[in-house]
Scaffold this active site. Sequence first.
Site, mmCIF file in Angstrom:
data_model
loop_
_atom_site.group_PDB
_atom_site.id
_atom_site.type_symbol
_atom_site.label_atom_id
_atom_site.label_comp_id
_atom_site.label_asym_id
_atom_site.label_seq_id
_atom_site.Cartn_x
_atom_site.Cartn_y
_atom_site.Cartn_z
ATOM 1 N N LYS A 50 0.808 -1.222 0.000
ATOM 2 C CA LYS A 50 0.000 0.000 0.000
ATOM 3 C C LYS A 50 0.844 1.276 0.000
ATOM 4 O O LYS A 50 0.364 2.342 -0.393
ATOM 5 C CB LYS A 50 -0.926 0.002 1.215
ATOM 6 C CG LYS A 50 -2.110 -0.953 1.106
ATOM 7 C CD LYS A 50 -3.164 -0.416 0.158
ATOM 8 C CE LYS A 50 -4.449 -1.218 0.250
ATOM 9 N NZ LYS A 50 -5.519 -0.641 -0.592
ATOM 10 N N SER A 304 0.711 -9.725 -0.361
ATOM 11 C CA SER A 304 0.463 -8.286 -0.279
ATOM 12 C C SER A 304 0.803 -7.666 1.066
ATOM 13 O O SER A 304 0.881 -6.445 1.175
ATOM 14 C CB SER A 304 -1.001 -7.988 -0.601
ATOM 15 O OG SER A 304 -1.861 -8.655 0.307
#
Length: 505
Positions: A50, A304
């Site tokens: 992110k 992720s």
Amino acid sequence: MTDYVRKILTSSVYEVAEQTPLDPMTLLSQRLGQEILLKREDLQPVFSFKIRGAHNRMSHLTAEERARGVICASAGNHAQGVALSATRLGVRSVIVMPTTTPEIKINAVKRLGGEVVLFGDGFDAARAHAAGLAERHGYVFVHPFDDPDVIAGQGTVGMELLRQHPGDIGAIYVPVGGGGLAAGIAAFVKFLRPEIRVIGVEPEEAASMKAAIAAGHPVPLDQVGLFADGVAVRQVGEETFRLCRDLLDDIVTVTADEICAAIKDIFDDMRAIAEPAGALALAGLRRDIENGTAPKGSLIAVNSGANVNFDRLRYVAERAEIGERAEALLGVTIPEAPGSYRAFIRLLGRRAITEFNYRYAHGSAAHIFVGVKLTRGDTEKHEIIDVLTANGLGVTDMTDNEVAKLHVRHMVGGRVSGLADELVFRFQFPERPGALLKFLEGLNDAWNISLFHYRNHGADYGRVLVGIQVPAETRADFYAHIDAIGFPYWDETQNPAYRQFLETN
């Protein structure tokens, strides 16, 4: 796609982010018979991809916007990216996080310089609150996924993948929450190498992109499971939907158990611990291989993130073997007679017993709850069931029974005589102070609680199994009360696990 490729190639992510390695998963590749590689976004400075999208968006802020400060809503990973980027840029950051956010993510945001505001049970409530604060105080809202600059920042993962593996790639598996990572990777990969399949992966309990594509436009889900909190998004974005609809080759959905199994796979190969959303793509990759639908060539999964509370690992460890089909849970009825247990164990052969629960009850039959370790998955489980039934034993397969896995395995032997009008419900509520009290107060004293099982699983939501005596003439009033409580619930009165081990005689 041309505009997105240009944005990706000129992005500013490497001012704060790093190019992460693409590591081979040697053990899993040998076991499944195909080369599998893992993109290690868990190794970013904030332990999540992110940071890429957050910084790329914030690097485009004007001087006037930087002076106003930024705000975002996030369950944790986007929040850390915004906080770190804002600190590097000398910008004030306000981060609105759901009250269910793991503590590890809240503390990380604070350490990175973000001002944390806790609000709401999930992302949507937090986002609405953040939008209100932005309007009231003039902050610039940094969207976690539905913004072209954010999408382009996440797309640098795809750019790195093609540089790191110029050879044959059958498919890239990408976790999908709001869709920013999948949209960015697909835009870059499909522009340069359209033959590579890009496959999104969602949890079954939060498949918002799959629902949007089926409907032809973004739609809100009625309920969103919180286990994989990093992708627990009720509704995908307009721009991410447009890109994913046109560019993704498929969307795979997986169970929480399969995610747990993938977390274990990553640990076995890398000695690294992924958060549930981080292992999501690998779970989808495994699902395709096991179903025989995975394309030939190297398969890549994007890990992720690694922002997971340590106490959640208790739940992961408990469910991983079921998720990788390495354990069968069976309810077995055997004669209540000397030697029956010995005869039963002999039928199982030299297989390892992982669980064995029983309590004496009057009658000619004994009901046992047994866990058996498997080495050949469902094929071996069905062989065991066939052997037991051929020898006259009653068998109920509990392996995929949610009530059996969460509650009944810890409660075997709870039958009572003469208990009238018992109904059994499974409730789910946010794991936060006061939630259990709210639940109990909502029931009031009109109905007697006859069974109650609650266990903290280290997750973001609590689960309770409740037996309640509800006479037929008061059931309409009862359902009105539990509907008013506002927590999701399921009627499990006819569940075979309850009826075999807990129901009143």
